[in-house]
Design a protein around this motif. Structure first.
Motif, PDB file in Angstrom:
ATOM      1  N   UNK A   6       0.850  -1.182   0.000  1.00 44.16           N
ATOM      2  CA  UNK A   6       0.000   0.000   0.000  1.00 44.16           C
ATOM      3  C   UNK A   6       0.894   1.243   0.000  1.00 44.16           C
ATOM      4  N   UNK A   7       0.592   2.203  -0.875  1.00 42.77           N
ATOM      5  CA  UNK A   7       1.403   3.423  -0.950  1.00 42.77           C
ATOM      6  C   UNK A   7       0.657   4.604  -0.315  1.00 42.77           C
ATOM      7  N   UNK A   8       1.418   5.611   0.053  1.00 46.15           N
ATOM      8  CA  UNK A   8       0.872   6.823   0.667  1.00 46.15           C
ATOM      9  C   UNK A   8       0.762   7.882  -0.417  1.00 46.15           C
ATOM     10  N   UNK A   9      -0.444   8.402  -0.665  1.00 47.54           N
ATOM     11  CA  UNK A   9      -0.609   9.442  -1.684  1.00 47.54           C
ATOM     12  C   UNK A   9      -0.095  10.782  -1.144  1.00 47.54           C
ATOM     13  N   UNK A  14       0.530  16.452   2.497  1.00 47.55           N
ATOM     14  CA  UNK A  14       0.089  17.847   2.415  1.00 47.55           C
ATOM     15  C   UNK A  14      -0.882  18.170   3.547  1.00 47.55           C
ATOM     16  N   UNK A  15      -1.852  17.295   3.786  1.00 48.83           N
ATOM     17  CA  UNK A  15      -2.817  17.520   4.863  1.00 48.83           C
ATOM     18  C   UNK A  15      -2.118  17.556   6.223  1.00 48.83           C
ATOM     19  N   UNK A  28      -6.957  14.748  11.320  1.00 49.57           N
ATOM     20  CA  UNK A  28      -7.057  14.133   9.994  1.00 49.57           C
ATOM     21  C   UNK A  28      -7.335  12.649  10.203  1.00 49.57           C
ATOM     22  N   UNK A  29      -8.235  12.114   9.408  1.00 54.16           N
ATOM     23  CA  UNK A  29      -8.478  10.670   9.403  1.00 54.16           C
ATOM     24  C   UNK A  29      -8.065  10.155   8.027  1.00 54.16           C
ATOM     25  N   UNK A  30      -7.204   9.136   8.051  1.00 49.29           N
ATOM     26  CA  UNK A  30      -6.726   8.494   6.835  1.00 49.29           C
ATOM     27  C   UNK A  30      -7.348   7.107   6.735  1.00 49.29           C
ATOM     28  N   UNK A  39      -3.056   4.709   0.745  1.00 52.17           N
ATOM     29  CA  UNK A  39      -3.558   5.372   1.941  1.00 52.17           C
ATOM     30  C   UNK A  39      -3.945   6.778   1.502  1.00 52.17           C
ATOM     31  N   UNK A  40      -5.186   7.167   1.799  1.00 52.53           N
ATOM     32  CA  UNK A  40      -5.727   8.450   1.358  1.00 52.53           C
ATOM     33  C   UNK A  40      -6.318   9.205   2.553  1.00 52.53           C
TER      34      UNK A  40
END
Length: 151
Positions: A6-9, A14-15, A28-30, A39-40
């Motif tokens: 799984x990659x982190x966008x 930024x958030x 923030x909820x990911x 992961x978004x």
């Protein structure tokens, strides 16, 4: 990329930087995307209402590989404000919360557990790492205590 693939966008970073530097974002909820590849950011807010934030974690749902929806995990970052010891005023610490409920289905539990480090490594400036597996672990008093002690 996480052990799980799984990659982190970039939006996640930024958030987080907006929370860390701008101080207008409180939390923030990911989540891991429905296709289990990224992961978004699911949601972020400047709302200081911890109970609303906590309820969003408790209500989180994830789909398994077959598309069945069930209790799911989330990652969250919360800018915790607490009273410093000896009346030294207010302090803030950024807490990373890995929310993987014990009663979540097996696939989401495995994916959230194995992808956590990829997101944590991407977010520079986390002061406290909290592994939460039941509702008591994300009570506001528990989070404040962990932030104020650093453990």
């Amino acid at each position: 990329m996480a052990q799980s693939g799984v990659s982190v966008v970039p939006e996640c970073i930024t958030a987080f930087n907006d929370l860390k530097l701008g101080k207008s974002t409180k939390w923030i909820i990911y989540k891991i995307s429905d296709d289990w590849k990224e992961i978004v950011v699911e949601e972020s807010s400047s709302d200081n209402n911890y109970d609303a934030f906590r309820q969003k974690l408790l209500d989180a749902k994830s789909k398994d590989k077959k598309g069945n929806e069930g209790i799911g995990g989330r990652y969250a970052v919360y800018d915790v404000e607490y009273d410093a010891p000896n009346g030294e005023g207010k302090r803030n610490k950024i807490c990373f919360i890995s929310w993987v409920p014990d009663d979540a289905t097996q696939y989401p539990r495995m994916m959230y557990s194995s992808s956590k480090d990829a997101l944590k490594r991407a977010l520079n400036g986390i002061a406290v790492d909290i592994q939460a597996n039941d509702a008591d672990d994300i009570e506001q008093d528990t989070i404040i205590k962990r932030a104020s002690t650093g453990r």
